[in-house]
Each structure stands twice: as structure tokens, then as C-alpha cells.
Write a protein that holds these residues in place. Structure first.
Motif, PDB file in Angstrom:
ATOM      1  N   ALA B 228       0.848  -1.190   0.000  1.00  0.00           N
ATOM      2  CA  ALA B 228       0.000   0.000   0.000  1.00  0.00           C
ATOM      3  C   ALA B 228       0.881   1.236   0.000  1.00  0.00           C
ATOM      4  O   ALA B 228       1.103   1.855   1.043  1.00  0.00           O
ATOM      5  CB  ALA B 228      -0.939  -0.012   1.211  1.00  0.00           C
ATOM      6  N   GLU B 229       1.404   1.552  -1.152  1.00  0.00           N
ATOM      7  CA  GLU B 229       2.261   2.727  -1.313  1.00  0.00           C
ATOM      8  C   GLU B 229       3.422   2.717  -0.324  1.00  0.00           C
ATOM      9  O   GLU B 229       3.744   3.729   0.290  1.00  0.00           O
ATOM     10  CB  GLU B 229       1.451   4.013  -1.153  1.00  0.00           C
ATOM     11  CG  GLU B 229       0.215   4.048  -2.048  1.00  0.00           C
ATOM     12  CD  GLU B 229      -0.555   5.360  -1.921  1.00  0.00           C
ATOM     13  OE1 GLU B 229       0.082   6.409  -2.085  1.00  0.00           O
ATOM     14  OE2 GLU B 229      -1.758   5.318  -1.643  1.00  0.00           O
ATOM     15  N   GLU B 230       4.054   1.585  -0.188  1.00  0.00           N
ATOM     16  CA  GLU B 230       5.150   1.490   0.770  1.00  0.00           C
ATOM     17  C   GLU B 230       6.499   1.800   0.125  1.00  0.00           C
ATOM     18  O   GLU B 230       7.467   2.119   0.802  1.00  0.00           O
ATOM     19  CB  GLU B 230       5.184   0.081   1.376  1.00  0.00           C
ATOM     20  CG  GLU B 230       3.946  -0.219   2.209  1.00  0.00           C
ATOM     21  CD  GLU B 230       3.822  -1.705   2.524  1.00  0.00           C
ATOM     22  OE1 GLU B 230       4.851  -2.344   2.756  1.00  0.00           O
ATOM     23  OE2 GLU B 230       2.668  -2.212   2.532  1.00  0.00           O
ATOM     24  N   HIS B 231       6.549   1.664  -1.183  1.00  0.00           N
ATOM     25  CA  HIS B 231       7.814   1.929  -1.871  1.00  0.00           C
ATOM     26  C   HIS B 231       7.730   3.223  -2.675  1.00  0.00           C
ATOM     27  O   HIS B 231       8.624   4.058  -2.615  1.00  0.00           O
ATOM     28  CB  HIS B 231       8.160   0.760  -2.790  1.00  0.00           C
ATOM     29  CG  HIS B 231       9.495   0.880  -3.454  1.00  0.00           C
ATOM     30  ND1 HIS B 231      10.604   1.383  -2.808  1.00  0.00           N
ATOM     31  CD2 HIS B 231       9.906   0.583  -4.703  1.00  0.00           C
ATOM     32  CE1 HIS B 231      11.628   1.362  -3.638  1.00  0.00           C
ATOM     33  NE2 HIS B 231      11.236   0.910  -4.797  1.00  0.00           N
ATOM     34  N   GLU B 232       6.630   3.361  -3.401  1.00  0.00           N
ATOM     35  CA  GLU B 232       6.404   4.593  -4.150  1.00  0.00           C
ATOM     36  C   GLU B 232       4.992   5.076  -3.853  1.00  0.00           C
ATOM     37  O   GLU B 232       4.053   4.271  -3.800  1.00  0.00           O
ATOM     38  CB  GLU B 232       6.539   4.350  -5.652  1.00  0.00           C
ATOM     39  CG  GLU B 232       7.923   3.939  -6.088  1.00  0.00           C
ATOM     40  CD  GLU B 232       7.985   3.742  -7.605  1.00  0.00           C
ATOM     41  OE1 GLU B 232       7.690   4.692  -8.340  1.00  0.00           O
ATOM     42  OE2 GLU B 232       8.316   2.621  -8.035  1.00  0.00           O
ATOM     43  N   VAL B 233       4.862   6.355  -3.674  1.00  0.00           N
ATOM     44  CA  VAL B 233       3.523   6.884  -3.453  1.00  0.00           C
ATOM     45  C   VAL B 233       2.715   6.732  -4.727  1.00  0.00           C
ATOM     46  O   VAL B 233       3.260   6.734  -5.836  1.00  0.00           O
ATOM     47  CB  VAL B 233       3.575   8.376  -3.028  1.00  0.00           C
ATOM     48  CG1 VAL B 233       4.132   8.508  -1.638  1.00  0.00           C
ATOM     49  CG2 VAL B 233       4.368   9.185  -4.015  1.00  0.00           C
ATOM     50  N   GLU B 234       1.420   6.561  -4.524  1.00  0.00           N
ATOM     51  CA  GLU B 234       0.492   6.432  -5.661  1.00  0.00           C
ATOM     52  C   GLU B 234       0.649   5.115  -6.408  1.00  0.00           C
ATOM     53  O   GLU B 234       0.119   4.966  -7.501  1.00  0.00           O
ATOM     54  CB  GLU B 234       0.652   7.598  -6.654  1.00  0.00           C
ATOM     55  CG  GLU B 234       0.260   8.947  -6.066  1.00  0.00           C
ATOM     56  CD  GLU B 234      -1.206   8.982  -5.678  1.00  0.00           C
ATOM     57  OE1 GLU B 234      -2.052   8.541  -6.479  1.00  0.00           O
ATOM     58  OE2 GLU B 234      -1.526   9.414  -4.550  1.00  0.00           O
ATOM     59  N   ILE B 235       1.414   4.208  -5.844  1.00  0.00           N
ATOM     60  CA  ILE B 235       1.550   2.896  -6.477  1.00  0.00           C
ATOM     61  C   ILE B 235       1.185   1.822  -5.465  1.00  0.00           C
ATOM     62  O   ILE B 235       1.742   1.771  -4.365  1.00  0.00           O
ATOM     63  CB  ILE B 235       2.994   2.648  -6.956  1.00  0.00           C
ATOM     64  CG1 ILE B 235       3.406   3.659  -8.013  1.00  0.00           C
ATOM     65  CG2 ILE B 235       3.136   1.230  -7.499  1.00  0.00           C
ATOM     66  CD1 ILE B 235       2.749   3.498  -9.346  1.00  0.00           C
ATOM     67  N   ARG B 236       0.241   0.983  -5.866  1.00  0.00           N
ATOM     68  CA  ARG B 236      -0.158  -0.132  -5.002  1.00  0.00           C
ATOM     69  C   ARG B 236      -0.014  -1.435  -5.778  1.00  0.00           C
ATOM     70  O   ARG B 236      -0.091  -1.442  -7.001  1.00  0.00           O
ATOM     71  CB  ARG B 236      -1.628   0.006  -4.580  1.00  0.00           C
ATOM     72  CG  ARG B 236      -1.927   1.205  -3.713  1.00  0.00           C
ATOM     73  CD  ARG B 236      -3.334   1.068  -3.137  1.00  0.00           C
ATOM     74  NE  ARG B 236      -3.669   2.242  -2.329  1.00  0.00           N
ATOM     75  CZ  ARG B 236      -4.685   3.055  -2.602  1.00  0.00           C
ATOM     76  NH1 ARG B 236      -5.473   2.807  -3.639  1.00  0.00           N
ATOM     77  NH2 ARG B 236      -4.924   4.097  -1.824  1.00  0.00           N
ATOM     78  N   CYS B 237       0.140  -2.523  -5.032  1.00  0.00           N
ATOM     79  CA  CYS B 237       0.134  -3.806  -5.733  1.00  0.00           C
ATOM     80  C   CYS B 237      -0.218  -4.951  -4.804  1.00  0.00           C
ATOM     81  O   CYS B 237      -0.188  -4.815  -3.582  1.00  0.00           O
ATOM     82  CB  CYS B 237       1.474  -4.058  -6.424  1.00  0.00           C
ATOM     83  SG  CYS B 237       2.689  -4.902  -5.432  1.00  0.00           S
ATOM     84  N   VAL B 238      -0.622  -6.046  -5.422  1.00  0.00           N
ATOM     85  CA  VAL B 238      -0.900  -7.272  -4.687  1.00  0.00           C
ATOM     86  C   VAL B 238      -0.028  -8.363  -5.292  1.00  0.00           C
ATOM     87  O   VAL B 238       0.139  -8.428  -6.511  1.00  0.00           O
ATOM     88  CB  VAL B 238      -2.392  -7.653  -4.761  1.00  0.00           C
ATOM     89  CG1 VAL B 238      -2.852  -7.767  -6.213  1.00  0.00           C
ATOM     90  CG2 VAL B 238      -2.658  -8.954  -4.014  1.00  0.00           C
ATOM     91  N   ALA B 239       0.543  -9.204  -4.419  1.00  0.00           N
ATOM     92  CA  ALA B 239       1.501 -10.196  -4.899  1.00  0.00           C
ATOM     93  C   ALA B 239       1.341 -11.508  -4.162  1.00  0.00           C
ATOM     94  O   ALA B 239       0.876 -11.537  -3.011  1.00  0.00           O
ATOM     95  CB  ALA B 239       2.937  -9.685  -4.718  1.00  0.00           C
ATOM     96  N   ALA B 240       1.712 -12.579  -4.813  1.00  0.00           N
ATOM     97  CA  ALA B 240       1.706 -13.895  -4.185  1.00  0.00           C
ATOM     98  C   ALA B 240       3.038 -14.572  -4.450  1.00  0.00           C
ATOM     99  O   ALA B 240       3.650 -14.359  -5.502  1.00  0.00           O
ATOM    100  CB  ALA B 240       0.561 -14.737  -4.737  1.00  0.00           C
ATOM    101  N   PRO B 241       3.500 -15.362  -3.504  1.00  0.00           N
ATOM    102  CA  PRO B 241       4.825 -15.983  -3.634  1.00  0.00           C
ATOM    103  C   PRO B 241       4.835 -17.176  -4.582  1.00  0.00           C
ATOM    104  O   PRO B 241       3.828 -17.869  -4.731  1.00  0.00           O
ATOM    105  CB  PRO B 241       5.140 -16.433  -2.205  1.00  0.00           C
ATOM    106  CG  PRO B 241       3.804 -16.663  -1.576  1.00  0.00           C
ATOM    107  CD  PRO B 241       2.869 -15.679  -2.218  1.00  0.00           C
TER     108      PRO B 241
END
Lengths: 300, 300
Positions: B228-241
Motif C-alpha cells: 500500500a504505497e510502501e515503496h512509491e507513493v500512488e503505487i499499489r500492488c498485490v503479490a503472491a509468492p
DNA sequence: AACGCTTGTTCCGAATATTGGAACAGCTAT
DNA sequence: ATAGCTGTTCCAATATTCGGAACAAGCGTT
């Protein structure tokens, strides 16, 4: 300043080892063998990289014995090299003990590629060239006897680091390669030619230094190179050289090309595009000259 | 400490240095400093690569003195290293004497990338995921504390078509990274966590090992990670291993993600996609398991 | 111009990493 | 069990690297 391939006069180039005059007395030593041994002496680094090269060049993960057979290094030494390479992330050892290229290579390359000046400068020009021809456009740079593909604009929008970028092809049988070779100073060309092993990829591939040199002379005259299925059958292309800095000294030499399948792209079509390709190549060279550090090389 | 992650089978993991149990008693040493010194002992190769790394990481060509200031190696030694790297084509020295990454790095990376098994296997799945979500899809692999992007399927040619392939990002503040970390065995996770320096990229970035570990616990439970915007603001993502081999031992651990701009992709949307992402990740892992060498790793 | 200061390159004895043969383990097939 | 193969470790001899110091060039200042 920095005129181009005709300045080999200045400094000049004794650094490139024996520079026999070529072009006239060249008829004699057509397939003068390549300089084989002793690539260069870079100590431990060179030996480690030789190991890396073997693993990276193979088309399947290699086990210890395979590498040992290919390099003929003593087992102890080889083992240490491999360990170091793995520890550095340049190689990865899989669970079955086979070695394959490591991810760190990707990281290095990304940084090398993403801020490469020539690539950045050329990109808009490549787009333009693609828009006008509709075929695949390449940017490549000469490295010793090979062309390294730096960028690509493809018919479809597949822009990723797709199969091409970073790929290397022999210079003597590709449009980009021949174009780049034609822009070299005599001394650099000679050094490069000495390293070529002529391999007959197709029926049209140059088989001797002689025929290549003749082709290069014509390319130099016309300003563009045509690859008439010399590397891959059914693939043709037209290319023009791009030289930055002074072509003689330390500058980067490469080229820009338009490639297409033989059934769609005739030789005539390629020749029709040649003017455009030359223009674009010149524009890239121009942008590189003004947009870049003025280097101020020759001053002796 | 020559041995490293290659012993999954035998004894078990005492090789990883101190393996404090994590997850429960972890509250005490939250920001236990990173292990700083002595990255690894790879002799001459390591020192040369340190030089290469510095030049590659810089965002402009570096002159001799710059590098000297950054590495604090004696001038003579540094000079030799640079010479060797240039001679090997890993670096290029420009006419103004500044050094920049060499083309040979691209060639190495191309070969590493083009026949990477995980990437080849994952490609069709990435396409499917992109087709169903319409947003950018990434494949990444964990390397120490970082995620290396292996492949990407993008919405359309946005401005930054700069191929992200080969780019590295910190694992602790990206969806891919956190997903991958969550799939590590305790020992490997611990080793990775020890190397993290928490840098506050945004207001949402994890600032301590504690909060990261807590997040990872939840990710492990849910099976997917959200950035939730932890690396870049205004960018979100969902990931699975995606873990190949046995996740514990020597297998490669990575992930698959769907990324989008915050204004278009809400947290709710990401959660709605989480099931799909998990499915695709599982499918890739499955294909990797059957399609690949049976390695026969896990045996404990 | 002469001077100081910085940058890049070369040299060489001392210290150290590499070398490579040989012995050691682990596994497989006979 | 035996023989053969693979991968790993050990260690003295050796060649390489190390790194301080001297050497050239270039650049700016007085």
C-alpha cells in the motif's frame, strides 16, 4: 573537429599492435587465421570470467565435470572459481549441483542499459524510423568482432527486453555489423578483422576476409549496408553506421537497421529505405555529438 | 563459512550462523543492526566486482578519483582493477577518462535471462493475469534482501517503458518482496532480515524489523501480500509468492504481482484480485515443479 | 612564467591469494 | 562388496596482488 574515419593520421595508432596497411596488399592473406591464443592477461579476473563465460554460453546448466572438460583447469582451481562466482551471485548452483547464470548479471545489465547514452538518444529516432517503414528497427553497437543489440522497436508493441536486447551476432554477416565495420578506422578495422572466424551461416554469408573487405569498401562508398540473408535465411535488412566521438580513436561505433522477412521486404525495398536509414543514423550521431560530453580527445 | 545455502538436505541449518528463533521472542531486538562488514570473501574477484558495482551503481560515469574516494583502495591497486575490468569489457573508459558499464554485461545478462526457466514457464501465466486484470503484471525473484524483476507485462506503452527487467528493489517494501520473504524458511528469512536497512521511502514504509515480521506473519496466513504505497507513493500492488524446489532449502523464491496507480486501484480491488494472483502463482509453481529437472532436493 | 595542487599512471619489494596435485568423501551401477 | 565416478577439501610452492611512493601531465592561481 572530429571529422571521421579519415583521421587515423593524427596521433596515431600504434596502440593496436602491428598495423599492417590493408586494402592494397590485402589480396595475399585472405583467410589469415585468427590470433587464437592469449586473449588477454587480466590475471585472476580473466580466469574467473572465462568460467562465467562458459556457463553463460552453454545452453543448459553445466555440471562441474562438464565445465572441467571444457576449460581444462585443475579441479581444485576450478572449484574455487565456481565457489567465488556463486558467492558473488554471478552464478547460481541448483539443487542438482548444476551451475547456471545468476541474477546479479541482470541487475548489472539493467543499470548498464538503462542509462546508456547512445540508447537514450537514439530511441526517438528509432521510433520515427519504425513509423515510416513499419518494419523492425534495431540499434546495435560493435564490440570487437560482434554486434551487441542495444535496442529494438518491433512491429508489435513487444518492447520488453525481448529476445534481442543484449544479444550478440557476428559483425561480418549482419547489416548492422557490416555498417559498423565500414565506419572503423583502418587500424581498428584491421584489428577487428583479425579476430573473425568466417562461419557459413547461409549460402550468402561471406566466406573470406577478401569478399568482406570488398563489400565494406562498397558500403563505405554508398553509406549503407545490406544484409541479403547472410546471417539467417528469409531475413534481410538495411543498415547505416553511427559513429560517436572521432571514429578513429575511442569512440563507440554502431549502427541502425531496418529488418524484415524476405517475402515482404525485397532488396529493392531496402534500397529505397537506405536514404532514410542514413538520415536517421546521421541524426542520431548528431544528437550524440551535441548532447554528450565533448571528450576533447585528440590534442597531441 | 564457505558453505552456504547448499546444504538443505543434510544436517540441518547450523551453517547460517546464529539462528535465533524468530516470530515470538523477536520483540526485543527490533532494529538489531545489520551485519555490515565483510560481505563475503571471494578474494580478488570480490574486490574487482566491488569496483564494478560502484561504477554500475553510480548514475553518471565516474572518474578515477571518484571511485578512489568511494572505495578507499590504494591507487595502484584500484588502477589495476579498473584496467582489468576495461580489458575484459565489463567497463568502458570514455575519452574523458571516465568509466561506465561495458557492453559485455548486456551480453551476459541476455543469456542469463533468455533461458531462465522460471521466466519461460511463467510467461503465459503472466499474460493471462494481465488479460484478466488489465494492470501491469510483474515476475520477480528474491536475491538476498532484494527483488530482481525478471519479467513484466504492461498495460500499454506508458511513458516509462524503460524495461524494468533486471531492476532491483528492496524486498521489505514491495509486494513481490514481502510475498517472497513470507515464503522463506525461518533460517533463510532470518539471514535475509539481518541484511535489511530500513529506509523510509514513504509514510507507509516499514520502519522496523518488528512491523515487517508482523506483516509477513499475516501475509503467510493470507497467502498474498499487499503493498500500500510502501515503496512509491500512488503505487499499489498485490503479490503472491512462487517457490520452486522445496521452499526451505536451495530453491528459488520469487513472486508474481499486479500493480497499478492508487487512483485506479483501491485496496479493495487488490483484495478482490488476491485469489486470482494466488492461483496464478500456484500454477507457475506447479509448472515449474513438473516441467523442470526433478532435482530431488527435499529429502528431510 | 613559475608555482602549487590535483589527477592519472607506473614501479617494485613485501604480503597474500592463487595454483594444482593428491587425498578424501558420497553416490551409483555393476 | 567392489569399482568407478562425481564433487569437495587440503596444503606447500608459486605467481599474483597489494599498496606505498615516485613519476608525469594537466589546471588554476599568484
Amino acid at each position: 573537429m572530429a571529422v571521421r574515419g579519415d583521421i587515423q593520421a593524427l596521433g596515431d595508432i600504434d596502440a593496436l599492435g602491428e598495423n599492417q596497411p590493408l586494402g592494397d596488399g590485402a589480396a595475399a592473406d585472405c583467410n589469415a587465421g585468427r590470433v587464437a591464443g592469449a586473449v588477454c592477461d587480466t590475471g585472476t579476473l580473466g580466469k574467473a570470467l572465462a568460467v562465467l563465460e562458459v556457463v553463460a554460453t552453454a545452453d543448459a546448466p553445466l555440471r562441474f565435470t562438464d565445465i572441467h572438460a571444457l576449460l581444462r583447469q585443475p579441479r581444485g582451481t576450478l572449484h574455487r572459481h565456481l565457489s567465488h562466482l556463486v558467492e558473488e551471485g554471478l552464478l547460481v548452483q541448483r539443487a542438482d549441483l548444476a551451475y547456471e547464470p545468476g541474477l546479479r548479471l541482470l541487475a548489472f545489465a539493467h543499470r548498464a542499459w538503462s542509462r546508456n547514452d547512445l540508447r537514450r538518444i537514439a530511441r526517438p529516432h528509432l521510433d520515427r524510423l519504425h513509423a515510416e517503414t513499419g518494419e523492425t528497427v534495431h540499434l546495435g553497437v560493435l564490440r570487437k568482432t560482434e554486434i551487441v543489440y542495444l535496442d529494438k522497436v518491433e512491429s508489435r508493441q513487444t518492447v520488453r527486453m525481448e529476445s534481442q536486447i543484449g544479444r550478440v551476432s557476428p559483425a561480418y554477416c549482419t547489416g548492422l555489423g557490416k555498417a559498423a565495420l565500414s565506419a572503423l578506422s583502418p587500424a581498428r578495422l584491421d584489428a577487428s578483422l583479425a579476430g573473425i572466424a568466417f562461419h557459413p551461416f547461409t549460402v550468402n554469408t561471406h566466406r573470406s576476409r577478401c569478399s568482406l573487405v570488398a563489400d565494406l569498401d562498397e558500403i563505405r562508398k554508398k553509406g549503407y549496408a545490406i544484409d541479403a540473408e547472410e546471417h539467417e535465411v528469409e531475413i534481410r535488412c538495411v543498415a547505416a553506421p553511427v559513429a560517436t566521438g572521432d571514429g578513429a580513436g575511442g569512440g563507440v561505433v554502431g549502427g541502425i537497421s531496418v529488418t524484415g522477412p524476405a517475402y515482404r521486404v525485397t532488396i529493392g525495398q531496402l534500397e529505397a529505405w537506405s536514404g532514410l536509414v542514413r538520415e536517421v543514423a546521421a541524426a542520431v550521431a548528431h544528437d550524440a555529438a551535441i548532447g554528450l560530453a565533448p571528450v576533447a580527445a585528440g590534442k597531441d
